[in-house]
Design a protein around this motif. Structure first.
Motif, mmCIF file in Angstrom:
data_model
loop_
_atom_site.group_PDB
_atom_site.id
_atom_site.type_symbol
_atom_site.label_atom_id
_atom_site.label_comp_id
_atom_site.label_asym_id
_atom_site.label_seq_id
_atom_site.Cartn_x
_atom_site.Cartn_y
_atom_site.Cartn_z
ATOM 1 N N LYS A 44 -12.980 -15.676 -2.061
ATOM 2 C CA LYS A 44 -13.723 -16.924 -1.797
ATOM 3 C C LYS A 44 -12.866 -18.145 -2.117
ATOM 4 N N ASP A 45 -12.225 -18.108 -3.262
ATOM 5 C CA ASP A 45 -11.403 -19.230 -3.705
ATOM 6 C C ASP A 45 -10.249 -19.481 -2.744
ATOM 7 N N ALA A 46 -9.604 -18.411 -2.312
ATOM 8 C CA ALA A 46 -8.470 -18.540 -1.385
ATOM 9 C C ALA A 46 -8.925 -19.061 -0.025
ATOM 10 N N ALA A 47 -10.083 -18.572 0.450
ATOM 11 C CA ALA A 47 -10.593 -18.988 1.762
ATOM 12 C C ALA A 47 -11.004 -20.451 1.786
ATOM 13 N N LYS A 48 -11.477 -20.964 0.635
ATOM 14 C CA LYS A 48 -11.827 -22.381 0.550
ATOM 15 C C LYS A 48 -10.608 -23.268 0.755
ATOM 16 N N LYS A 49 -9.467 -22.796 0.275
ATOM 17 C CA LYS A 49 -8.234 -23.579 0.359
ATOM 18 C C LYS A 49 -7.484 -23.367 1.679
ATOM 19 N N ASP A 50 -7.729 -22.225 2.324
ATOM 20 C CA ASP A 50 -7.018 -21.897 3.557
ATOM 21 C C ASP A 50 -7.936 -21.067 4.442
ATOM 22 N N ASN A 51 -8.434 -21.661 5.541
ATOM 23 C CA ASN A 51 -9.409 -20.948 6.373
ATOM 24 C C ASN A 51 -8.799 -19.858 7.243
ATOM 25 N N THR A 52 -7.480 -19.660 7.158
ATOM 26 C CA THR A 52 -6.847 -18.552 7.890
ATOM 27 C C THR A 52 -6.837 -17.272 7.057
ATOM 28 N N VAL A 53 -7.207 -17.358 5.789
ATOM 29 C CA VAL A 53 -7.166 -16.203 4.881
ATOM 30 C C VAL A 53 -8.070 -15.051 5.337
ATOM 31 N N PRO A 54 -9.338 -15.290 5.711
ATOM 32 C CA PRO A 54 -10.184 -14.156 6.105
ATOM 33 C C PRO A 54 -9.595 -13.321 7.236
ATOM 34 N N ALA A 55 -9.143 -13.961 8.301
ATOM 35 C CA ALA A 55 -8.558 -13.211 9.413
ATOM 36 C C ALA A 55 -7.319 -12.445 8.966
ATOM 37 N N ALA A 56 -6.534 -13.056 8.090
ATOM 38 C CA ALA A 56 -5.318 -12.415 7.596
ATOM 39 C C ALA A 56 -5.626 -11.151 6.810
ATOM 40 N N LEU A 57 -6.657 -11.199 5.970
ATOM 41 C CA LEU A 57 -7.015 -10.045 5.146
ATOM 42 C C LEU A 57 -7.594 -8.910 5.985
ATOM 43 N N LEU A 58 -8.403 -9.248 6.982
ATOM 44 C CA LEU A 58 -8.965 -8.225 7.860
ATOM 45 C C LEU A 58 -7.849 -7.521 8.628
ATOM 46 N N ARG A 59 -6.923 -8.296 9.161
ATOM 47 C CA ARG A 59 -5.807 -7.730 9.921
ATOM 48 C C ARG A 59 -4.906 -6.880 9.018
ATOM 49 N N MET A 60 -4.677 -7.358 7.802
ATOM 50 C CA MET A 60 -3.840 -6.639 6.844
ATOM 51 C C MET A 60 -4.413 -5.248 6.555
ATOM 52 N N HIS A 61 -5.730 -5.185 6.368
ATOM 53 C CA HIS A 61 -6.393 -3.909 6.076
ATOM 54 C C HIS A 61 -6.266 -2.962 7.267
ATOM 55 N N PHE A 62 -6.495 -3.475 8.465
ATOM 56 C CA PHE A 62 -6.370 -2.675 9.686
ATOM 57 C C PHE A 62 -4.956 -2.121 9.809
ATOM 58 N N HIS A 63 -3.964 -2.965 9.612
ATOM 59 C CA HIS A 63 -2.572 -2.546 9.738
ATOM 60 C C HIS A 63 -2.183 -1.550 8.647
ATOM 61 N N ASP A 64 -2.823 -1.653 7.496
ATOM 62 C CA ASP A 64 -2.566 -0.682 6.428
ATOM 63 C C ASP A 64 -3.122 0.682 6.802
ATOM 64 N N CYS A 65 -4.377 0.715 7.243
ATOM 65 C CA CYS A 65 -5.053 1.991 7.501
ATOM 66 C C CYS A 65 -4.442 2.780 8.655
ATOM 67 N N PHE A 66 -3.853 2.096 9.627
ATOM 68 C CA PHE A 66 -3.326 2.798 10.798
ATOM 69 C C PHE A 66 -1.968 3.462 10.544
ATOM 70 N N ILE A 67 -1.363 3.171 9.391
ATOM 71 C CA ILE A 67 -0.105 3.822 9.019
ATOM 72 C C ILE A 67 -0.327 4.544 7.692
ATOM 73 N N ARG A 68 -0.272 5.846 7.677
ATOM 74 C CA ARG A 68 -0.416 6.651 6.453
ATOM 75 C C ARG A 68 -1.798 6.536 5.796
ATOM 76 N N GLY A 69 -2.782 6.019 6.502
ATOM 77 C CA GLY A 69 -4.102 5.860 5.910
ATOM 78 C C GLY A 69 -4.191 4.610 5.062
ATOM 79 N N CYS A 70 -5.379 4.358 4.492
ATOM 80 C CA CYS A 70 -5.607 3.130 3.716
ATOM 81 C C CYS A 70 -5.086 3.317 2.301
ATOM 82 N N ASP A 71 -3.774 3.192 2.141
ATOM 83 C CA ASP A 71 -3.120 3.475 0.853
ATOM 84 C C ASP A 71 -2.339 2.281 0.312
#
Length: 316
Positions: A44-71
């Motif tokens: 929440k704190d990070a998103a208040k300061k930078d509105n690009t954070v939510p999209a970045a975190l969602l994409r990061m999780h997706f990119h993590d899970c598609f390689i070697r699983g969500c590790d």
């Protein structure tokens, strides 16, 4: 909300039975009961300061899970001669790693050595969607962090140029269905894309057409004005949709209008099953939200780690 919670629990039970991995909704109930709320506050704190954070975190999780699983292997830094996932071509535009670092530090201060970076990232991705106006779902927890991260393996990521057959193969290899494919693609409703991800549709599309004929003419013209040629547009780009900081079902409406950015987005109309799902999600935001929540739980339950990292950027 009750519908999503019950959906989460039933799907979780199914996943545990099929994968034999002990993910649980109350995994940290005794060892670190405030872990999720701590992560939520940091996001929440990070998103208040930078509105690009939510999209970045969602994409990061997706990119993590598609390689070697969500590790959390996407969080590891390159070291010595090894180039890590985050330095692979599809991941060079990932950002907001500091948010996960901050969340990890806050959790470690309260419960040292207990909560994995992979669980923090999975929870942060859910928080990112909720903060953007999207649905809430209960995140099963108990992932371990991986020790291997290779940039060379990021070629396994589904690409913006993929056709429906390539997309289906990529998702099915990870136990994800055609419905998961269409639902998870809805994450494209938030964020930003560089010209390189869609320039194939507006320059030298094929031997017959310079521009992809499935693109709406006025939309194609606007994209060409943003990315006028194939060179010199490295940092250029556009938002994924006009409401790019709001998680909604606009993405599906745009596909039906010929105003989606990627070839892989437009490809969802080339199969009767996926086209029907696009129409359903475009018509009903609630239907999309339920499907997205279900598919996120399913994707984020692909596991593969071995340890609980002290620092998300390096192995223990």
């Amino acid at each position: 909300m009750a519908c999503l919670v019950s959906l989460s629990i039933s799907l979780f039970i199914c996943l545990v039975c099929s994968q034999g991995h002990a993910l649980s909704l109350n995994y940290y109930e005794k060892t670190c009961p405030n872990a999720e709320s701590i992560v939520t506050e940091v996001v929440k704190d990070a998103a208040k300061k930078d509105n690009t954070v939510p999209a970045a975190l969602l994409r990061m999780h997706f990119h993590d899970c598609f390689i070697r699983g969500c590790d959390a292997s996407v969080l590891l830094n390159s070291k010595g001669k090894n180039s890590a996932e985050k330095d692979g071509p599809p991941n060079k535009s990932l950002h907001a790693f500091y948010v996960i670092d901050n969340a990890k530090k806050a959790v470690e201060a309260l419960c040292p050595g207990v909560v994995s970076c992979a669980d923090i990232l999975a929870s942060a991705a859910r928080d990112a969607v909720v903060l953007s106006g999207g649905p809430y779902w209960d995140v099963p927890k108990g992932r371990k962090d991986g020790r291997i991260s290779k940039a060379s393996e990021t070629t396994q990521m589904p690409a913006p140029l993929f056709n429906i057959s390539q997309l289906q193969q990529s998702f099915s290899q990870r136990g994800l269905s055609m419905e998961d494919l269409v639902a998870l693609s809805g994450g494209h409703t938030i964020g930003f894309s560089h010209c390189s991800s869609f320039q194939n549709r507006i320059h030298n599309f094929n031997a017959t057409h310079d521009i992809d004929p499935t693109l709406h003419p006025s939309f194609a013209a606007s994209l060409k004005s943003i990315c006028p040629n194939k060179s010199g547009t490295k940092n250029g780009g556009t938002s994924m949709d006009p409401s790019s900081t709001t998680f909604d079902n606009t993405y599906y409406k745009l596909i039906l209008q010929g105003k989606s950015l990627f070839s892989s987005d437009q490809a969802l109309l080339t199969s009767p099953k996926t086209k029907d799902l696009v129409s359903k999600f475009a018509t009903s935001k609630e239907t999309f939200y339920e499907a997205f929540s279900s598919s996120m739980i399913k994707m984020s339950s692909i596991t593969g780690g071995q340890e609980i990292r002290k620092d998300c950027r390096v192995v223990n």
